[in-house]
Design an enzyme around this catalytic site. Structure first.
Site, PDB file in Angstrom:
ATOM      1  CG  ASP A 119      -1.843   1.178   1.284  1.00  0.00           C
ATOM      2  OD1 ASP A 119      -2.964   1.042   0.781  1.00  0.00           O
ATOM      3  OD2 ASP A 119      -1.453   2.240   1.822  1.00  0.00           O
ATOM      4  CG  ASN A 156      -5.352  11.162  -5.507  1.00  0.00           C
ATOM      5  OD1 ASN A 156      -4.669  11.266  -6.531  1.00  0.00           O
ATOM      6  ND2 ASN A 156      -5.995  10.053  -5.188  1.00  0.00           N
ATOM      7  CG  HIS A 197      -8.153  12.678  -8.397  1.00  0.00           C
ATOM      8  ND1 HIS A 197      -8.204  11.599  -7.561  1.00  0.00           N
ATOM      9  CD2 HIS A 197      -8.923  13.644  -7.809  1.00  0.00           C
ATOM     10  CE1 HIS A 197      -8.977  11.861  -6.522  1.00  0.00           C
ATOM     11  NE2 HIS A 197      -9.418  13.110  -6.646  1.00  0.00           N
ATOM     12  CD  GLU A 244      -4.615   4.045  -1.417  1.00  0.00           C
ATOM     13  OE1 GLU A 244      -4.811   4.445  -0.254  1.00  0.00           O
ATOM     14  OE2 GLU A 244      -5.493   4.071  -2.300  1.00  0.00           O
TER      15      GLU A 244
END
Length: 413
Positions: A296, A304, A309, A338
């Site tokens: 992760d 973001n 984005h 993610e």
């Protein structure tokens, strides 16, 4: 790799069309000659073998009777004839000499067809074909036709030998089989292959002599992609091969679109749960393999929110590439958002060291034009589980612990 294509054509218009079409694909470099003498000098200076293929006109100012074809073939270059005149007897004569195709300049499609033949040659270099026939003469004839089109060809003398070669060599993508063979005939062989899911993507074409009109239908109902009666024309043979390979490639492309994450080009979550179980069980069967990791990207929401984005998507794409490069032997997937995952078929020690190296490498890099530095948290399941689902649950729990314990760390079960 760049492929040089010799174009021998006296018409400036046709020259420009071919140059334009070839140059649209960056892998091809057209070398244009306007007459026989130019072509002769060019082939001599290039030693012939540097040209991937040649596209030639039959009627040149200094060679009006197709002499350029012999020149090109004698130089060992694959030859495609593109001419304004159709002559059926000449077409057969040239095909028997070894010309790949005889195409008339009667429409725009003619030029598209030339490009199709060139592209097929390039793709065929990476395709292995198996020819099964108990007749050496017939087998050699089919092998020669396939090698003209740059296939890598292996042979089998009967159905049993063909089956053994197919089972031991997963790279065989095209199988051409005669019907009348000892031990296992072609029809029974096709039926056996289609009952094995491993050969679902194998392109199978049946061949046979005789007057049994029902045999072609039997072959196709048994699972063959196509069927040809002997004797057949060179052109029909190559057209059938090309058509069936292109159909199979289209199916594979559609399947890939369903199984590949559009952004990162890694396998997607759907593929992981559809096909990953088989990969996981095979890895477990190797003894000390079968590790599973959830990865992760830390604080991805901040990326973001801060950069937008589009930058976030670019970051995901780049991290996906890093994961693919770090674990080339493993199954790598984008799990969602993610989160990424890796199913390893290597030993626990090797896999854990690769995870450590990946995490350390990630810390040293800057991504996107915004030069973003990132870290990742990793949860690992290396204890053998009954199923991939169980491994995912364990790794996900360990990933949660890695985040709670400060991120940028690896937690093992």
């Amino acid at each position: 790799m760049v492929y040089k294509i010799l174009v021998v054509e006296d018409s400036p218009v046709v020259q420009n069309v071919l140059k334009h079409l070839l140059s649209q694909l960056t892998v091809y470099v057209p070398i244009v000659c306007s007459c026989y003498k130019e072509a002769e000098a060019t082939l001599a200076s290039q030693n012939g073998d540097e040209f991937f293929a040649a596209i030639v006109d039959l009627n040149l100012p200094d060679a009006t009777n197709g002499e350029v074809v012999d020149l090109v073939l004698e130089s060992g270059v694959s030859c495609i004839v593109l001419t304004g005149n159709f002559n059926d007897d000449l077409r057969l004569e040239l095909l028997n000499k070894g010309v790949l195709d005889y195409i008339t300049k009667d429409s725009r499609y003619s030029f598209d067809h030339v490009m199709k033949v060139i592209e097929r040659l390039r793709k065929n270099q990476h395709i292995k074909a198996l020819v099964a026939d108990d007749s050496h003469t017939s087998r050699l004839f089919v092998k020669t036709l396939l090698e003209q089109y740059r296939f890598n060809v292996v042979e089998a003398e009967d159905g049993q030998q063909a089956l053994a070669k197919l089972e031991e060599d997963p790279e065989i993508r095209l199988f051409i089989t005669d019907h009348n063979m000892p031990l296992i005939n072609g029809y029974d062989l096709v039926r056996m292959l289609r009952h094995n899911n491993r050969f679902k993507d194998l392109v199978v074409i049946g061949l046979s002599t005789g007057h049994n009109s029902a045999l072609s239908a039997k072959f196709i109902k048994a699972g063959a992609n196509d069927f040809l009666k002997k004797p057949f024309y060179h052109e029909e043979f190559h057209c059938r091969i090309t058509h069936n390979l292109e159909s199979q490639e289209m199916l594979e492309t559609i399947r890939d679109l369903a199984n590949i994450d559009v952004l990162t080009k890694l396998k997607n979550r759907r593929y992981l749960f559809d096909e990953g179980e088989s990969f996981y069980q095979q890895a477990l069967s190797h003894g000390d393999g079968g590790g599973f990791a959830m990865i992760d990207i830390d604080h991805f929401k901040f990326v973001n929110d801060t950069y937008g984005h589009m930058i976030g998507d670019s970051l995901l794409e780049l991290v996906g590439k890093e994961i693919s490069l770090a674990f080339p032997e493993s199954l790598t997937c984008r799990f969602g958002g993610e989160e990424f995952c890796v199913v390893s078929n290597e030993s626990d020690d090797v896999f854990e060291q690769k995870l450590v190296d990946f995490q350390a490498s990630l810390r040293t890099k800057e991504f996107t034009g915004a030069k973003i530095k990132v870290t990742c948290s990793i949860g690992v399941c290396h204890q053998k589980q009954d199923s991939l689902d169980d491994a995912v649950r364990v790794a996900d729990k360990k990933l949660y612990e890695a985040k709670n314990n400060g991120r940028d760390r690896i937690e093992l079960d």
